[in-house]
Design an enzyme around this catalytic site. Structure first.
Site, PDB file in Angstrom:
ATOM      1  N   ARG A 261       0.842  -1.197   0.000  1.00  0.00           N
ATOM      2  CA  ARG A 261       0.000   0.000   0.000  1.00  0.00           C
ATOM      3  C   ARG A 261       0.882   1.254   0.000  1.00  0.00           C
ATOM      4  O   ARG A 261       1.842   1.353   0.766  1.00  0.00           O
ATOM      5  CB  ARG A 261      -0.925   0.006   1.214  1.00  0.00           C
ATOM      6  CG  ARG A 261      -1.856  -1.203   1.226  1.00  0.00           C
ATOM      7  CD  ARG A 261      -2.854  -1.206   2.344  1.00  0.00           C
ATOM      8  NE  ARG A 261      -3.640  -2.433   2.322  1.00  0.00           N
ATOM      9  CZ  ARG A 261      -4.605  -2.720   3.186  1.00  0.00           C
ATOM     10  NH1 ARG A 261      -4.901  -1.856   4.141  1.00  0.00           N
ATOM     11  NH2 ARG A 261      -5.275  -3.853   3.086  1.00  0.00           N
ATOM     12  N   ARG A 276       1.658   1.685  10.346  1.00  0.00           N
ATOM     13  CA  ARG A 276       1.241   2.039   8.992  1.00  0.00           C
ATOM     14  C   ARG A 276       2.453   1.906   8.074  1.00  0.00           C
ATOM     15  O   ARG A 276       3.342   2.761   8.075  1.00  0.00           O
ATOM     16  CB  ARG A 276       0.687   3.467   8.955  1.00  0.00           C
ATOM     17  CG  ARG A 276      -0.108   3.789   7.705  1.00  0.00           C
ATOM     18  CD  ARG A 276      -0.589   5.236   7.731  1.00  0.00           C
ATOM     19  NE  ARG A 276      -1.537   5.488   8.783  1.00  0.00           N
ATOM     20  CZ  ARG A 276      -2.848   5.279   8.704  1.00  0.00           C
ATOM     21  NH1 ARG A 276      -3.365   4.816   7.581  1.00  0.00           N
ATOM     22  NH2 ARG A 276      -3.646   5.546   9.727  1.00  0.00           N
ATOM     23  N   GLU A 348      -7.453  -0.014  14.658  1.00  0.00           N
ATOM     24  CA  GLU A 348      -7.978  -1.099  13.821  1.00  0.00           C
ATOM     25  C   GLU A 348      -6.929  -2.190  13.612  1.00  0.00           C
ATOM     26  O   GLU A 348      -5.792  -1.914  13.257  1.00  0.00           O
ATOM     27  CB  GLU A 348      -8.406  -0.550  12.462  1.00  0.00           C
ATOM     28  CG  GLU A 348      -8.931  -1.624  11.519  1.00  0.00           C
ATOM     29  CD  GLU A 348      -9.065  -1.131  10.088  1.00  0.00           C
ATOM     30  OE1 GLU A 348      -9.102  -1.979   9.181  1.00  0.00           O
ATOM     31  OE2 GLU A 348      -9.121   0.101   9.871  1.00  0.00           O
ATOM     32  N   SER A 351     -10.945  -6.144   9.911  1.00  0.00           N
ATOM     33  CA  SER A 351     -12.245  -5.651   9.462  1.00  0.00           C
ATOM     34  C   SER A 351     -12.913  -6.748   8.641  1.00  0.00           C
ATOM     35  O   SER A 351     -12.243  -7.637   8.115  1.00  0.00           O
ATOM     36  CB  SER A 351     -12.102  -4.372   8.638  1.00  0.00           C
ATOM     37  OG  SER A 351     -11.465  -4.642   7.403  1.00  0.00           O
ATOM     38  N   ARG A 389       0.270  -4.904  12.811  1.00  0.00           N
ATOM     39  CA  ARG A 389      -0.565  -4.311  13.863  1.00  0.00           C
ATOM     40  C   ARG A 389      -0.868  -5.299  14.979  1.00  0.00           C
ATOM     41  O   ARG A 389      -1.004  -4.920  16.146  1.00  0.00           O
ATOM     42  CB  ARG A 389      -1.859  -3.755  13.266  1.00  0.00           C
ATOM     43  CG  ARG A 389      -1.613  -2.516  12.421  1.00  0.00           C
ATOM     44  CD  ARG A 389      -2.875  -1.722  12.176  1.00  0.00           C
ATOM     45  NE  ARG A 389      -2.589  -0.537  11.380  1.00  0.00           N
ATOM     46  CZ  ARG A 389      -3.439   0.465  11.184  1.00  0.00           C
ATOM     47  NH1 ARG A 389      -4.640   0.415  11.740  1.00  0.00           N
ATOM     48  NH2 ARG A 389      -3.109   1.501  10.447  1.00  0.00           N
TER      49      ARG A 389
END
Length: 425
Positions: A261, A276, A348, A351, A389
Protein backbone atom coordinates in the site's frame (compact mmCIF):
# COMPACT_ATOMS: atom_id res chain seq x y z
CA UNK A 1 -21.56 -2.81 -9.58
CA UNK A 2 -25.22 -2.54 -8.70
CA UNK A 3 -28.18 -3.97 -10.62
CA UNK A 4 -29.31 -1.48 -13.29
CA UNK A 5 -32.91 -2.59 -12.81
CA UNK A 6 -32.75 -1.39 -9.22
CA UNK A 7 -31.43 1.96 -10.40
CA UNK A 8 -34.30 2.37 -12.86
CA UNK A 9 -36.97 1.27 -10.39
CA UNK A 10 -35.74 3.15 -7.30
CA UNK A 11 -33.26 5.91 -8.21
CA UNK A 12 -34.03 7.78 -4.99
CA UNK A 13 -32.62 4.90 -2.96
CA UNK A 14 -29.41 5.05 -4.99
CA UNK A 15 -29.23 8.83 -4.56
CA UNK A 16 -29.68 8.45 -0.81
CA UNK A 17 -26.88 5.88 -0.67
CA UNK A 18 -24.52 8.13 -2.62
CA UNK A 19 -25.40 11.06 -0.36
CA UNK A 20 -24.78 9.01 2.80
CA UNK A 21 -21.38 7.96 1.45
CA UNK A 22 -20.44 11.53 0.60
CA UNK A 23 -20.24 10.51 -3.06
CA UNK A 24 -21.43 12.29 -6.23
CA UNK A 25 -25.25 12.20 -6.31
CA UNK A 26 -25.37 13.66 -9.85
CA UNK A 27 -23.76 10.44 -11.05
CA UNK A 28 -27.16 8.74 -10.62
CA UNK A 29 -28.90 10.99 -13.15
CA UNK A 30 -25.95 10.83 -15.54
CA UNK A 31 -26.14 7.05 -15.43
CA UNK A 32 -29.91 7.01 -15.91
CA UNK A 33 -29.48 9.21 -18.99
CA UNK A 34 -26.68 7.01 -20.34
CA UNK A 35 -28.77 3.90 -19.72
CA UNK A 36 -31.65 5.41 -21.69
CA UNK A 37 -29.32 6.23 -24.58
CA UNK A 38 -27.95 2.69 -24.46
CA UNK A 39 -31.41 1.15 -24.63
CA UNK A 40 -32.72 3.50 -27.32
CA UNK A 41 -29.63 3.03 -29.48
CA UNK A 42 -29.99 -0.72 -29.09
CA UNK A 43 -33.61 -0.54 -30.18
CA UNK A 44 -32.69 1.54 -33.24
CA UNK A 45 -29.94 -0.91 -34.19
CA UNK A 46 -32.31 -3.86 -33.88
CA UNK A 47 -34.99 -2.12 -35.96
CA UNK A 48 -32.52 -1.33 -38.73
CA UNK A 49 -31.14 -4.89 -38.74
CA UNK A 50 -34.66 -6.30 -38.96
CA UNK A 51 -35.41 -4.02 -41.91
CA UNK A 52 -32.16 -5.14 -43.51
CA UNK A 53 -33.14 -8.80 -43.15
CA UNK A 54 -36.62 -8.14 -44.53
CA UNK A 55 -35.22 -6.40 -47.60
CA UNK A 56 -32.79 -9.27 -48.10
CA UNK A 57 -35.78 -11.59 -48.50
CA UNK A 58 -37.72 -9.21 -50.79
CA UNK A 59 -34.97 -8.36 -53.30
CA UNK A 60 -34.77 -11.80 -55.00
CA UNK A 61 -38.52 -11.67 -55.69
CA UNK A 62 -38.65 -8.04 -56.92
CA UNK A 63 -38.20 -6.80 -60.49
CA UNK A 64 -37.73 -3.54 -62.36
CA UNK A 65 -38.23 -0.26 -60.52
CA UNK A 66 -39.24 -2.04 -57.32
CA UNK A 67 -35.98 -3.96 -57.24
CA UNK A 68 -33.97 -0.82 -57.97
CA UNK A 69 -35.67 0.98 -55.09
CA UNK A 70 -35.01 -1.93 -52.76
CA UNK A 71 -31.35 -2.06 -53.74
CA UNK A 72 -31.02 1.68 -53.18
CA UNK A 73 -32.59 1.34 -49.73
CA UNK A 74 -30.26 -1.58 -48.98
CA UNK A 75 -27.23 0.63 -49.63
CA UNK A 76 -28.63 3.35 -47.38
CA UNK A 77 -29.39 0.81 -44.67
CA UNK A 78 -25.86 -0.51 -44.70
CA UNK A 79 -24.51 2.90 -43.72
CA UNK A 80 -27.30 3.46 -41.17
CA UNK A 81 -26.65 0.07 -39.53
CA UNK A 82 -22.94 0.81 -39.19
CA UNK A 83 -23.70 4.21 -37.64
CA UNK A 84 -26.28 2.70 -35.28
CA UNK A 85 -23.86 -0.04 -34.25
CA UNK A 86 -21.18 2.54 -33.45
CA UNK A 87 -23.70 4.62 -31.50
CA UNK A 88 -24.81 1.53 -29.55
CA UNK A 89 -21.22 0.60 -28.73
CA UNK A 90 -20.41 4.13 -27.51
CA UNK A 91 -23.60 4.24 -25.43
CA UNK A 92 -22.81 0.84 -23.86
CA UNK A 93 -19.26 1.94 -23.01
CA UNK A 94 -20.48 5.19 -21.45
CA UNK A 95 -23.15 3.46 -19.37
CA UNK A 96 -20.66 0.82 -18.20
CA UNK A 97 -18.08 3.50 -17.33
CA UNK A 98 -20.57 5.41 -15.20
CA UNK A 99 -21.97 2.24 -13.62
CA UNK A 100 -18.49 1.24 -12.47
CA UNK A 101 -18.12 4.62 -10.73
CA UNK A 102 -21.25 4.07 -8.66
CA UNK A 103 -20.67 2.66 -5.17
CA UNK A 104 -22.61 -0.24 -3.69
CA UNK A 105 -25.86 0.57 -1.89
CA UNK A 106 -25.27 0.93 1.84
CA UNK A 107 -27.12 -1.33 4.25
CA UNK A 108 -29.94 0.66 5.93
CA UNK A 109 -28.61 -0.62 9.27
CA UNK A 110 -25.18 0.98 8.75
CA UNK A 111 -24.62 4.26 10.64
CA UNK A 112 -24.57 7.36 8.45
CA UNK A 113 -21.68 9.81 8.64
CA UNK A 114 -17.93 10.16 8.33
CA UNK A 115 -14.96 8.32 9.79
CA UNK A 116 -15.71 9.35 13.38
CA UNK A 117 -19.43 8.56 13.23
CA UNK A 118 -19.05 4.81 13.81
CA UNK A 119 -21.14 3.00 16.41
CA UNK A 120 -19.42 0.91 19.08
CA UNK A 121 -21.16 -2.46 19.21
CA UNK A 122 -19.20 -3.98 22.10
CA UNK A 123 -16.01 -3.73 24.14
CA UNK A 124 -14.27 -6.96 25.11
CA UNK A 125 -11.63 -7.17 27.85
CA UNK A 126 -10.23 -4.50 30.13
CA UNK A 127 -7.10 -2.49 29.31
CA UNK A 128 -4.31 -3.03 31.84
CA UNK A 129 -3.62 -0.38 34.48
CA UNK A 130 0.15 -0.16 34.15
CA UNK A 131 0.38 2.58 36.78
CA UNK A 132 -1.19 0.24 39.30
CA UNK A 133 1.39 -2.38 38.32
CA UNK A 134 4.14 0.11 39.04
CA UNK A 135 5.75 0.72 35.64
CA UNK A 136 5.42 2.85 32.50
CA UNK A 137 4.66 0.75 29.41
CA UNK A 138 7.10 0.86 26.51
CA UNK A 139 5.78 1.28 22.98
CA UNK A 140 6.28 -1.42 20.38
CA UNK A 141 9.33 0.30 18.89
CA UNK A 142 11.17 0.28 22.22
CA UNK A 143 10.07 -3.27 22.93
CA UNK A 144 11.12 -4.31 19.43
CA UNK A 145 14.64 -3.04 20.10
CA UNK A 146 14.83 -4.63 23.55
CA UNK A 147 13.68 -7.98 22.15
CA UNK A 148 15.77 -7.76 18.98
CA UNK A 149 12.47 -8.15 17.10
CA UNK A 150 11.93 -5.00 15.02
CA UNK A 151 14.45 -2.90 13.10
CA UNK A 152 12.88 0.19 11.51
CA UNK A 153 16.15 2.11 11.14
CA UNK A 154 17.71 -0.41 8.76
CA UNK A 155 14.32 -0.87 7.11
CA UNK A 156 14.30 2.84 6.25
CA UNK A 157 17.95 2.71 5.14
CA UNK A 158 17.27 -0.13 2.72
CA UNK A 159 13.69 0.48 1.56
CA UNK A 160 12.75 4.00 2.66
CA UNK A 161 10.17 5.30 5.12
CA UNK A 162 7.42 3.02 6.47
CA UNK A 163 9.66 -0.04 5.97
CA UNK A 164 11.02 -2.45 8.54
CA UNK A 165 12.77 -5.71 9.28
CA UNK A 166 11.37 -8.32 11.64
CA UNK A 167 14.34 -10.07 13.23
CA UNK A 168 14.83 -12.94 15.64
CA UNK A 169 11.69 -13.46 17.71
CA UNK A 170 9.97 -10.79 15.62
CA UNK A 171 10.25 -12.99 12.53
CA UNK A 172 9.19 -16.03 14.56
CA UNK A 173 6.22 -14.07 15.92
CA UNK A 174 5.03 -13.26 12.39
CA UNK A 175 5.26 -16.91 11.32
CA UNK A 176 3.50 -18.00 14.50
CA UNK A 177 0.61 -15.58 13.95
CA UNK A 178 0.21 -16.66 10.33
CA UNK A 179 0.26 -20.35 11.24
CA UNK A 180 -2.17 -19.81 14.10
CA UNK A 181 -4.54 -17.90 11.81
CA UNK A 182 -4.37 -20.54 9.06
CA UNK A 183 -4.94 -23.32 11.61
CA UNK A 184 -8.05 -21.57 12.92
CA UNK A 185 -9.32 -20.96 9.40
CA UNK A 186 -8.81 -24.58 8.35
CA UNK A 187 -10.62 -25.77 11.47
CA UNK A 188 -13.54 -23.49 10.52
CA UNK A 189 -13.69 -25.06 7.06
CA UNK A 190 -11.70 -22.60 4.98
CA UNK A 191 -9.44 -23.73 2.15
CA UNK A 192 -5.96 -22.22 2.66
CA UNK A 193 -4.59 -20.34 -0.34
CA UNK A 194 -1.28 -18.67 -1.20
CA UNK A 195 -2.25 -16.02 -3.72
CA UNK A 196 -0.48 -13.95 -6.41
CA UNK A 197 0.83 -10.56 -5.32
CA UNK A 198 0.63 -9.27 -8.91
CA UNK A 199 -2.73 -9.13 -10.69
CA UNK A 200 -4.09 -7.91 -14.00
CA UNK A 201 -6.21 -4.73 -14.21
CA UNK A 202 -9.43 -6.75 -14.62
CA UNK A 203 -8.95 -8.32 -11.18
CA UNK A 204 -8.12 -5.05 -9.44
CA UNK A 205 -10.93 -3.13 -11.11
CA UNK A 206 -13.39 -5.98 -10.69
CA UNK A 207 -12.86 -6.04 -6.95
CA UNK A 208 -13.47 -2.29 -6.75
CA UNK A 209 -9.98 -1.12 -5.79
CA UNK A 210 -9.47 1.28 -8.69
CA UNK A 211 -12.11 3.68 -7.39
CA UNK A 212 -11.67 5.32 -3.98
CA UNK A 213 -8.61 3.20 -3.16
CA UNK A 214 -6.74 3.82 -6.42
CA UNK A 215 -4.30 6.32 -4.92
CA UNK A 216 -2.97 3.65 -2.57
CA UNK A 217 -2.37 1.00 -5.25
CA UNK A 218 1.06 0.30 -6.76
CA UNK A 219 0.97 -0.04 -10.56
CA UNK A 220 3.75 -1.56 -12.67
CA UNK A 221 3.17 0.17 -15.98
CA UNK A 222 5.55 -1.87 -18.15
CA UNK A 223 3.98 -5.15 -17.00
CA UNK A 224 0.41 -3.77 -16.85
CA UNK A 225 0.08 -5.38 -13.43
CA UNK A 226 -0.93 -4.18 -9.97
CA UNK A 227 0.57 -5.11 -6.62
CA UNK A 228 -2.27 -6.20 -4.36
CA UNK A 229 -3.06 -4.35 -1.16
CA UNK A 230 -4.88 -7.42 0.14
CA UNK A 231 -5.40 -11.01 -0.97
CA UNK A 232 -9.09 -10.12 -1.22
CA UNK A 233 -8.28 -9.10 -4.81
CA UNK A 234 -6.88 -12.41 -6.14
CA UNK A 235 -9.35 -14.38 -4.01
CA UNK A 236 -12.33 -12.47 -5.43
CA UNK A 237 -11.02 -12.93 -8.97
CA UNK A 238 -10.28 -16.65 -8.46
CA UNK A 239 -13.69 -17.60 -9.90
CA UNK A 240 -13.86 -14.73 -12.42
CA UNK A 241 -16.09 -15.54 -15.42
CA UNK A 242 -17.38 -18.74 -13.80
CA UNK A 243 -20.78 -20.14 -12.84
CA UNK A 244 -20.85 -21.99 -9.51
CA UNK A 245 -23.56 -24.48 -8.57
CA UNK A 246 -25.48 -23.26 -5.54
CA UNK A 247 -25.03 -26.57 -3.72
CA UNK A 248 -21.26 -25.90 -3.59
CA UNK A 249 -21.78 -22.67 -1.65
CA UNK A 250 -20.50 -21.27 0.57
CA UNK A 251 -16.95 -21.42 -0.75
CA UNK A 252 -14.59 -20.19 1.95
CA UNK A 253 -10.94 -19.37 1.27
CA UNK A 254 -8.18 -18.15 3.60
CA UNK A 255 -5.54 -16.32 1.60
CA UNK A 256 -2.01 -15.65 2.83
CA UNK A 257 -0.15 -12.93 0.95
CA UNK A 258 2.14 -9.95 1.07
CA UNK A 259 0.18 -6.70 0.84
CA UNK A 260 1.45 -3.44 -0.66
CA UNK A 261 0.00 0.00 0.00
CA UNK A 262 1.30 3.41 -0.98
CA UNK A 263 -0.29 5.07 2.09
CA UNK A 264 -0.95 8.18 0.03
CA UNK A 265 -2.59 10.97 1.98
CA UNK A 266 -1.20 9.78 5.34
CA UNK A 267 1.77 12.16 5.54
CA UNK A 268 2.74 12.61 9.19
CA UNK A 269 0.42 9.86 10.44
CA UNK A 270 1.87 6.87 12.31
CA UNK A 271 5.41 7.54 11.14
CA UNK A 272 6.87 5.76 14.17
CA UNK A 273 7.04 2.00 14.15
CA UNK A 274 5.10 -0.54 12.12
CA UNK A 275 1.47 0.50 12.46
CA UNK A 276 1.24 2.04 8.99
CA UNK A 277 3.69 0.50 6.50
CA UNK A 278 4.07 -0.07 2.76
CA UNK A 279 4.40 -3.87 2.90
CA UNK A 280 3.01 -6.41 5.35
CA UNK A 281 1.73 -9.99 5.53
CA UNK A 282 -1.90 -10.87 6.08
CA UNK A 283 -4.28 -13.82 6.29
CA UNK A 284 -7.59 -12.87 4.73
CA UNK A 285 -10.86 -14.77 4.81
CA UNK A 286 -12.98 -14.61 1.66
CA UNK A 287 -16.41 -16.12 1.04
CA UNK A 288 -18.62 -16.75 -1.99
CA UNK A 289 -22.21 -17.41 -0.91
CA UNK A 290 -25.84 -16.84 -1.83
CA UNK A 291 -27.18 -13.28 -1.46
CA UNK A 292 -29.76 -14.65 0.97
CA UNK A 293 -27.05 -15.89 3.38
CA UNK A 294 -24.67 -12.94 3.05
CA UNK A 295 -25.78 -11.08 6.17
CA UNK A 296 -25.53 -14.18 8.37
CA UNK A 297 -22.11 -15.01 6.86
CA UNK A 298 -20.96 -11.49 7.69
CA UNK A 299 -21.72 -12.13 11.36
CA UNK A 300 -19.87 -15.45 11.19
CA UNK A 301 -16.77 -13.73 9.78
CA UNK A 302 -16.91 -11.20 12.60
CA UNK A 303 -17.12 -14.00 15.16
CA UNK A 304 -14.09 -15.78 13.69
CA UNK A 305 -12.15 -12.53 13.97
CA UNK A 306 -13.28 -12.13 17.58
CA UNK A 307 -12.25 -15.71 18.34
CA UNK A 308 -8.74 -14.89 17.13
CA UNK A 309 -8.47 -11.74 19.26
CA UNK A 310 -9.91 -13.56 22.26
CA UNK A 311 -7.32 -16.32 21.89
CA UNK A 312 -4.57 -13.69 21.93
CA UNK A 313 -6.06 -12.24 25.14
CA UNK A 314 -6.23 -8.71 23.76
CA UNK A 315 -8.71 -6.03 24.86
CA UNK A 316 -10.65 -4.71 21.88
CA UNK A 317 -13.84 -3.13 20.66
CA UNK A 318 -16.09 -3.86 17.67
CA UNK A 319 -17.37 -0.92 15.67
CA UNK A 320 -20.03 -0.58 12.99
CA UNK A 321 -18.30 1.58 10.38
CA UNK A 322 -20.17 4.67 9.17
CA UNK A 323 -21.32 5.05 5.57
CA UNK A 324 -18.67 7.58 4.55
CA UNK A 325 -15.86 5.22 5.55
CA UNK A 326 -17.09 1.97 4.00
CA UNK A 327 -15.22 1.80 0.71
CA UNK A 328 -17.10 1.53 -2.56
CA UNK A 329 -17.68 -2.25 -2.54
CA UNK A 330 -19.06 -2.75 0.97
CA UNK A 331 -22.65 -2.27 2.09
CA UNK A 332 -21.63 -2.72 5.72
CA UNK A 333 -18.34 -3.16 7.53
CA UNK A 334 -17.37 -4.12 11.07
CA UNK A 335 -13.91 -3.23 12.38
CA UNK A 336 -12.16 -4.72 15.38
CA UNK A 337 -9.86 -2.27 17.12
CA UNK A 338 -7.34 -3.49 19.67
CA UNK A 339 -6.30 -1.36 22.64
CA UNK A 340 -2.82 0.14 22.22
CA UNK A 341 -1.63 1.13 25.73
CA UNK A 342 1.02 3.71 24.80
CA UNK A 343 -1.41 5.51 22.49
CA UNK A 344 -4.25 5.31 24.97
CA UNK A 345 -6.73 4.37 22.26
CA UNK A 346 -8.11 1.59 20.11
CA UNK A 347 -6.57 0.98 16.68
CA UNK A 348 -7.98 -1.10 13.82
CA UNK A 349 -6.48 -4.57 13.53
CA UNK A 350 -9.14 -6.43 11.49
CA UNK A 351 -12.25 -5.65 9.46
CA UNK A 352 -14.96 -7.61 7.70
CA UNK A 353 -17.14 -6.37 4.83
CA UNK A 354 -20.30 -7.58 3.14
CA UNK A 355 -20.04 -6.69 -0.56
CA UNK A 356 -23.30 -8.40 -1.59
CA UNK A 357 -23.39 -8.80 -5.41
CA UNK A 358 -21.23 -5.76 -6.22
CA UNK A 359 -17.96 -7.58 -6.92
CA UNK A 360 -19.51 -10.66 -8.51
CA UNK A 361 -21.29 -8.52 -11.11
CA UNK A 362 -18.03 -6.77 -12.01
CA UNK A 363 -16.12 -10.06 -12.16
CA UNK A 364 -18.92 -12.00 -13.86
CA UNK A 365 -19.20 -14.66 -11.15
CA UNK A 366 -22.62 -16.26 -10.88
CA UNK A 367 -24.42 -19.08 -9.15
CA UNK A 368 -26.73 -21.66 -10.68
CA UNK A 369 -29.77 -22.52 -8.57
CA UNK A 370 -31.43 -25.92 -8.46
CA UNK A 371 -34.01 -24.74 -11.01
CA UNK A 372 -31.10 -23.91 -13.37
CA UNK A 373 -31.56 -20.17 -12.90
CA UNK A 374 -28.27 -18.22 -13.14
CA UNK A 375 -27.78 -15.07 -11.07
CA UNK A 376 -25.02 -13.10 -9.28
CA UNK A 377 -23.75 -14.39 -5.95
CA UNK A 378 -22.50 -12.50 -2.88
CA UNK A 379 -18.91 -11.98 -1.75
CA UNK A 380 -17.60 -11.15 1.71
CA UNK A 381 -14.15 -10.62 3.18
CA UNK A 382 -12.63 -10.49 6.64
CA UNK A 383 -9.10 -10.05 7.92
CA UNK A 384 -8.03 -12.80 10.30
CA UNK A 385 -4.62 -11.31 10.98
CA UNK A 386 -2.73 -8.32 9.59
CA UNK A 387 0.67 -9.12 11.08
CA UNK A 388 2.37 -5.80 11.97
CA UNK A 389 -0.57 -4.31 13.86
CA UNK A 390 -1.19 -7.58 15.67
CA UNK A 391 2.45 -7.66 16.72
CA UNK A 392 2.08 -4.10 18.03
CA UNK A 393 -0.98 -5.09 20.08
CA UNK A 394 0.65 -8.24 21.48
CA UNK A 395 3.92 -6.59 22.48
CA UNK A 396 2.34 -3.60 24.14
CA UNK A 397 -0.51 -5.38 25.94
CA UNK A 398 1.51 -8.37 27.18
CA UNK A 399 4.74 -6.60 28.16
CA UNK A 400 6.33 -7.02 31.56
CA UNK A 401 8.27 -4.53 33.66
CA UNK A 402 11.69 -5.88 32.62
CA UNK A 403 10.97 -5.46 28.90
CA UNK A 404 10.05 -9.08 28.30
CA UNK A 405 6.68 -10.03 26.80
CA UNK A 406 4.38 -12.81 27.98
CA UNK A 407 3.20 -15.05 25.15
CA UNK A 408 -0.57 -15.72 25.11
CA UNK A 409 -1.25 -19.38 25.81
CA UNK A 410 -2.94 -20.02 22.44
CA UNK A 411 0.11 -18.70 20.57
CA UNK A 412 2.71 -20.76 22.45
CA UNK A 413 2.43 -23.95 20.37
CA UNK A 414 3.23 -21.87 17.26
CA UNK A 415 6.28 -20.30 18.96
CA UNK A 416 8.03 -23.51 19.88
CA UNK A 417 6.46 -23.57 23.34
CA UNK A 418 7.86 -20.19 24.42
CA UNK A 419 5.98 -18.66 27.32
CA UNK A 420 7.95 -15.41 27.38
CA UNK A 421 9.87 -13.36 24.80
CA UNK A 422 13.09 -12.37 26.54
CA UNK A 423 15.20 -9.23 25.95
CA UNK A 424 18.35 -9.90 23.95
CA UNK A 425 21.63 -9.65 25.83
Amino acid sequence: MIDLRLLREDPDRVRASQRARGEDVDLVDALLSADERRRSSGTRFDDLRNEQKTLGKQIPKAQGDEKAALLKRTGELSAEVKAAEAEQREANEEADRLLRQLANLIDPAAPVGGEEDFVTLEEIGTPRDFAAEGFEPKDHVELGKVLGAIDTERGAKVAGSRSYYLTGVGALLELALVNMAVAQAVEAGFTPMITPALVRPAAMDGTGFLGQAAENVYFLEEEDRYLVGTSEVPLAAYHMDEIIDADKLPLRYAGYSSCFRREAGTYGKDTRGIIRVHQFEKVEMFVFTTPEDAEAEHRRLLQWEKDFLNALELPYRVIDVASGDLGSSAVRKFDIEAWIPTQGKYREVTSTSNCTEFQSRRLSIRLRDGDNKVRPLATLNGTLVAVPRMIVAILENHQLADGSVAVPEALRPFLGGRTVLEPVK
